[in-house]
Design a protein around this motif. Structure first.
Motif, PDB file in Angstrom:
ATOM      1  N   UNK A  43     -24.204 -52.143   4.449  1.00  0.00           N
ATOM      2  CA  UNK A  43     -24.483 -51.666   3.069  1.00  0.00           C
ATOM      3  C   UNK A  43     -24.175 -52.546   1.892  1.00  0.00           C
ATOM      4  N   UNK A  44     -23.433 -53.673   2.098  1.00  0.00           N
ATOM      5  CA  UNK A  44     -22.952 -54.647   1.306  1.00  0.00           C
ATOM      6  C   UNK A  44     -21.894 -54.276   0.312  1.00  0.00           C
ATOM      7  N   UNK A  45     -21.054 -53.042   1.146  1.00  0.00           N
ATOM      8  CA  UNK A  45     -20.055 -52.566   0.470  1.00  0.00           C
ATOM      9  C   UNK A  45     -18.722 -53.105   0.988  1.00  0.00           C
ATOM     10  N   UNK A  46     -17.639 -52.924   0.123  1.00  0.00           N
ATOM     11  CA  UNK A  46     -16.318 -53.331   0.680  1.00  0.00           C
ATOM     12  C   UNK A  46     -15.736 -52.236   1.436  1.00  0.00           C
ATOM     13  N   UNK A  67      -9.471 -43.041   2.240  1.00  0.00           N
ATOM     14  CA  UNK A  67     -10.718 -42.517   1.830  1.00  0.00           C
ATOM     15  C   UNK A  67     -11.223 -40.977   2.285  1.00  0.00           C
ATOM     16  N   UNK A  68     -11.010 -40.773   3.169  1.00  0.00           N
ATOM     17  CA  UNK A  68     -11.258 -39.508   3.772  1.00  0.00           C
ATOM     18  C   UNK A  68     -10.548 -38.226   3.113  1.00  0.00           C
ATOM     19  N   UNK A  69      -9.507 -38.400   2.335  1.00  0.00           N
ATOM     20  CA  UNK A  69      -8.382 -37.719   1.749  1.00  0.00           C
ATOM     21  C   UNK A  69      -8.757 -37.732   0.425  1.00  0.00           C
ATOM     22  N   UNK A  70      -8.910 -38.848  -0.368  1.00  0.00           N
ATOM     23  CA  UNK A  70      -9.283 -38.762  -1.760  1.00  0.00           C
ATOM     24  C   UNK A  70     -10.502 -39.304  -2.185  1.00  0.00           C
ATOM     25  N   UNK A  71     -11.429 -39.567  -1.255  1.00  0.00           N
ATOM     26  CA  UNK A  71     -12.833 -40.119  -1.803  1.00  0.00           C
ATOM     27  C   UNK A  71     -13.883 -39.217  -1.287  1.00  0.00           C
ATOM     28  N   UNK A  72     -14.678 -38.305  -2.222  1.00  0.00           N
ATOM     29  CA  UNK A  72     -15.732 -37.666  -1.675  1.00  0.00           C
ATOM     30  C   UNK A  72     -16.842 -38.284  -0.660  1.00  0.00           C
ATOM     31  N   UNK A  73     -17.056 -37.508   0.180  1.00  0.00           N
ATOM     32  CA  UNK A  73     -17.864 -38.318   1.243  1.00  0.00           C
ATOM     33  C   UNK A  73     -19.297 -38.824   0.458  1.00  0.00           C
ATOM     34  N   UNK A  74     -19.537 -38.105  -0.742  1.00  0.00           N
ATOM     35  CA  UNK A  74     -20.666 -38.365  -1.450  1.00  0.00           C
ATOM     36  C   UNK A  74     -20.626 -39.905  -2.226  1.00  0.00           C
ATOM     37  N   UNK A  75     -19.471 -40.354  -2.129  1.00  0.00           N
ATOM     38  CA  UNK A  75     -19.128 -41.682  -2.741  1.00  0.00           C
ATOM     39  C   UNK A  75     -19.090 -42.650  -1.571  1.00  0.00           C
ATOM     40  N   UNK A  76     -19.202 -42.336  -0.417  1.00  0.00           N
ATOM     41  CA  UNK A  76     -19.263 -43.467   0.641  1.00  0.00           C
ATOM     42  C   UNK A  76     -20.601 -44.013   0.892  1.00  0.00           C
ATOM     43  N   UNK A  77     -20.661 -45.340   1.166  1.00  0.00           N
ATOM     44  CA  UNK A  77     -21.634 -46.139   1.261  1.00  0.00           C
ATOM     45  C   UNK A  77     -22.392 -45.686   2.666  1.00  0.00           C
ATOM     46  N   UNK A  78     -22.934 -44.472   2.719  1.00  0.00           N
ATOM     47  CA  UNK A  78     -23.717 -43.898   3.834  1.00  0.00           C
ATOM     48  C   UNK A  78     -25.104 -43.438   3.575  1.00  0.00           C
ATOM     49  N   UNK A  79     -25.813 -43.696   4.771  1.00  0.00           N
ATOM     50  CA  UNK A  79     -27.169 -43.287   4.687  1.00  0.00           C
ATOM     51  C   UNK A  79     -27.026 -41.649   5.098  1.00  0.00           C
ATOM     52  N   UNK A  80     -27.627 -40.777   4.265  1.00  0.00           N
ATOM     53  CA  UNK A  80     -27.313 -39.356   4.730  1.00  0.00           C
ATOM     54  C   UNK A  80     -28.439 -38.533   4.065  1.00  0.00           C
ATOM     55  N   UNK A  81     -28.999 -37.562   4.661  1.00  0.00           N
ATOM     56  CA  UNK A  81     -29.914 -36.743   3.987  1.00  0.00           C
ATOM     57  C   UNK A  81     -29.308 -36.104   2.987  1.00  0.00           C
ATOM     58  N   UNK A  82     -30.025 -35.428   2.015  1.00  0.00           N
ATOM     59  CA  UNK A  82     -29.690 -34.860   0.838  1.00  0.00           C
ATOM     60  C   UNK A  82     -28.783 -33.372   0.901  1.00  0.00           C
ATOM     61  N   UNK A  83     -29.122 -33.011   2.088  1.00  0.00           N
ATOM     62  CA  UNK A  83     -28.558 -31.453   2.310  1.00  0.00           C
ATOM     63  C   UNK A  83     -27.140 -31.711   3.129  1.00  0.00           C
ATOM     64  N   UNK A  84     -26.817 -32.857   3.573  1.00  0.00           N
ATOM     65  CA  UNK A  84     -25.599 -33.272   4.401  1.00  0.00           C
ATOM     66  C   UNK A  84     -24.380 -32.992   3.772  1.00  0.00           C
ATOM     67  N   UNK A  85     -24.075 -33.315   2.415  1.00  0.00           N
ATOM     68  CA  UNK A  85     -22.862 -33.123   1.925  1.00  0.00           C
ATOM     69  C   UNK A  85     -22.975 -32.608   0.672  1.00  0.00           C
ATOM     70  N   UNK A  86     -21.914 -31.983   0.117  1.00  0.00           N
ATOM     71  CA  UNK A  86     -21.783 -31.829  -1.309  1.00  0.00           C
ATOM     72  C   UNK A  86     -21.176 -32.693  -2.188  1.00  0.00           C
ATOM     73  N   UNK A  87     -20.968 -32.744  -3.479  1.00  0.00           N
ATOM     74  CA  UNK A  87     -20.719 -33.385  -4.470  1.00  0.00           C
ATOM     75  C   UNK A  87     -18.990 -33.816  -4.093  1.00  0.00           C
ATOM     76  N   UNK A  88     -18.259 -32.684  -3.772  1.00  0.00           N
ATOM     77  CA  UNK A  88     -16.901 -32.733  -3.766  1.00  0.00           C
ATOM     78  C   UNK A  88     -16.386 -32.506  -2.186  1.00  0.00           C
ATOM     79  N   UNK A  89     -17.232 -32.947  -1.247  1.00  0.00           N
ATOM     80  CA  UNK A  89     -16.842 -32.550  -0.023  1.00  0.00           C
ATOM     81  C   UNK A  89     -15.655 -33.679   0.316  1.00  0.00           C
ATOM     82  N   UNK A  90     -14.770 -33.194   1.261  1.00  0.00           N
ATOM     83  CA  UNK A  90     -13.729 -34.188   1.844  1.00  0.00           C
ATOM     84  C   UNK A  90     -13.693 -34.013   3.140  1.00  0.00           C
ATOM     85  N   UNK A  91     -13.259 -35.061   4.077  1.00  0.00           N
ATOM     86  CA  UNK A  91     -12.918 -34.935   5.472  1.00  0.00           C
ATOM     87  C   UNK A  91     -11.440 -34.456   5.570  1.00  0.00           C
TER      88      UNK A  91
END
Length: 384
Positions: free
Chosen positions: A64-67, A78-102
């Motif tokens: 994805x050209x990301x660090x 990343x899993x604790x402090x970075x919402x999954x929505x901010x990860x460089x992932x190819x995900x469908x629109x319904x897969x995650x919410x804006x504040x979801x963390x693992x």
């Protein structure tokens, strides 16, 4: 098993996104690490699943050209402090919410959503520990013709997720539970010392599960519902030198049986207070609540306390026809809908064609619906 052709096109399209398998891998790795090391005691070489999750995350970032994260500790950050929505992932629109963390930002423990990604996200049949246990209990109780044994087993899992050694002995020798005695001994596990603070174990007064001490002196409850209501209220306090070994249900059962069960019991109480007759887990758990109105009209209700509405939609199935009923509903706790706007819409988009007639209400909506039915027709309404 639901075939791809049975799924709405929106739901079937999930399989086209490369980020979904990675999220499943990450969730599985995090839960494995938490069980083995507590997520803070790992060292090289990393466990295989954790190394696989790191490798796949790095590869995804490079493509994805990301660090990428430079190490497993950084990935955990990343899993604790970075919402999954901010990860460089190819995900469908319904897969995650804006504040979801693992991982939960406060405690660093796997979130309920993380457990759902590990247990519920696979598109094909997967090993789901909670369903395996429930199916085994059903089989054992049916073989003995003991429906009461199964009902008591479910109440045990809902109302007593934690047992002292004395209580564990008493439950293991309860004759009503004879058909599932060995099963109970397998699913209640010794509590690790990480739950101790000042030599004592502490439960949450709201959800009855064990609280986990946090470094700042507070407590962390594993249930989303409790955390959104504020600081965890302290329930039972058990000094280790007095109670000896403590036992708790394994996490998949606490997540997918105890949690929804608390909502089921609360709904049972609310409907009973309206004057309705409620039978729990009828017909060897054909569904959760069999609700009878004064005129004999019956509702069948299944309660699903799931964080992710798309997983819930993909799991939707018509309720079993026996015991018979006039209307059927799936119900989700109100707080799930409050926490994720559009929850019911996402559920409907992912619901398979075979379950298009299965509505999803919140518990608040169902109680209001029942009260309206009684108010408009004191006899419970006609069967028309």
């Amino acid at each position: 098993m639901t075939s791809t052709s049975d799924l709405p096109s929106h739901a079937a399209a999930w399989s086209a996104h490369d980020g979904l398998p990675l999220l499943r891998t990450l969730a599985t790795a995090l839960i494995g690490l938490d069980a083995i090391t507590g997520l803070d005691g790992f060292s090289l070489p990393y466990p295989d699943e954790a190394q696989r999750a790191l490798n796949r995350t790095v590869l995804t970032c490079v493509l994805q050209g990301a660090e990428p994260p430079a190490s497993l500790p950084e990935l955990l950050q990343w899993c604790r402090y970075r919402p999954v929505s901010d990860w460089p992932l190819d995900l469908p629109s319904d897969a995650i919410g804006d504040t979801d963390h693992l991982l939960d930002p406060d405690s660093g423990r796997p979130t309920e959503l993380c457990h759902e990604w590990a247990e519920r996200a696979a598109d094909s049949a997967v090993h789901q520990r909670d369903r395996e246990i429930i199916r085994t209990a059903l089989r054992l109780c049916r073989e003995c013709g003991e429906e009461d044994a199964y009902t008591e087993f479910r109440r045990l899992l809902v109302n007593r997720p934690v047992l002292t050694s004395v209580e564990f002995f008493e439950v293991s020798n309860d004759h009503v539970l004879d058909p599932v005695r060995e099963l109970i001994r397998r699913i209640y596990l010794p509590v690790p010392a990480s739950h101790l603070r000042a030599g004592a174990y502490t439960t949450c007064e709201r959800c009855l599960t064990l609280l986990i001490p946090v470094q700042d002196g507070s407590w962390w409850c594993e249930r989303d519902q409790c955390r959104r209501q504020g600081p965890a209220p302290v329930g039972n306090l058990w000094p280790a030198d007095e109670v000896g070994e403590l036992f708790q249900l394994e996490r998949p059962l606490r997540q997918f049986v105890t949690g929804p069960g608390r909502s089921e019991v609360a709904l049972e109480q609310a409907l009973t207070e309206l004057g309705l007759r409620v039978r729990m887990w009828p017909g060897f758990d054909a569904y959760d609540l069999h609700v009878t109105f004064p005129n004999g009209r019956v509702w069948a209700v299944d309660v699903k306390d799931w964080a992710h509405p798309a997983f819930l939609g993909r799991a939707a199935r018509p309720l079993a026809p026996e015991p018979p009923y006039d209307e059927a509903f799936w119900v989700v706790p109100q707080y799930r809908v409050d926490d994720r706007p559009g929850y019911q819409d996402v559920y409907r988009r992912h619901r398979p064609a075979s379950a298009l007639g299965l509505p999803l209400f919140t518990d608040t909506e169902l109680i209001s619906h029942a009260a309206t039915r009684l108010r408009n027709a004191p006899d419970g309404g006609s069967r028309a």
